[in-house]
Motif scaffolding. Structure first.
Motif, short mmCIF file in Angstrom:
data_model
loop_
_atom_site.label_atom_id
_atom_site.label_comp_id
_atom_site.label_asym_id
_atom_site.label_seq_id
_atom_site.Cartn_x
_atom_site.Cartn_y
_atom_site.Cartn_z
N VAL A 130 0.85 -1.19 0.00
CA VAL A 130 0.00 0.00 0.00
C VAL A 130 0.88 1.24 0.00
N TYR A 182 -4.88 6.34 0.36
CA TYR A 182 -4.19 5.06 0.32
C TYR A 182 -4.50 4.40 -1.02
N LEU A 237 -3.06 0.94 -3.79
CA LEU A 237 -2.22 -0.23 -3.93
C LEU A 237 -0.99 0.10 -4.75
#
Length: 118
Positions: free
Chosen positions: A63, A78, A80
């Motif tokens: 992340v 946030y 990936l």
């Protein structure tokens, strides 16, 4: 102490992904970058535990945490990383498997319909 015959990398991966809420956080982030409050609202997890899991996932490289200082209050998103996105086929595979094989009892179905209302 008994020595494990598992591959150490596989064992570490399973320990990381097996932590409570980790899979659901990753699943939620597959749809794109999200603010902490959006993740908190989408998942039935405390803010403290969500923060802890996000820190773990960031530390492991799954992340990315981006801070936007151009607004007040400061905004944090946030998303990936490439490594996190590489788990998409695994997560989608688990989703497909669960749709085919997991049965919910009446109480779980009631909880699921409440979650859909939010």
């Amino acid at each position: 102490m008994k020595q494990s015959s598992l591959c150490p990398k596989f064992e570490k991966g399973m320990q990381l992904l097996g932590k409570r809420w980790t899979g659901l956080i990753l699943y939620q982030l597959l749809s794109g970058p999200q603010r902490f409050c959006a993740l908190e609202g989408a998942l039935p997890v405390s803010g403290r535990l969500l923060s802890e899991r996000l820190k773990d996932l960031e530390k492991e490289g799954l992340v990315h945490r981006q801070v936007f200082t151009d607004s007040a209050p400061v905004r944090v998103e946030y998303s990936l990383t490439e490594m996190g996105h590489a788990l998409e086929p695994v997560i989608k595979g688990i989703e497909s498997w669960s749709q085919s094989w997991i049965e919910l009892d009446a109480e779980e179905m009631a909880d699921d319909s409440k979650a859909d209302e939010h």
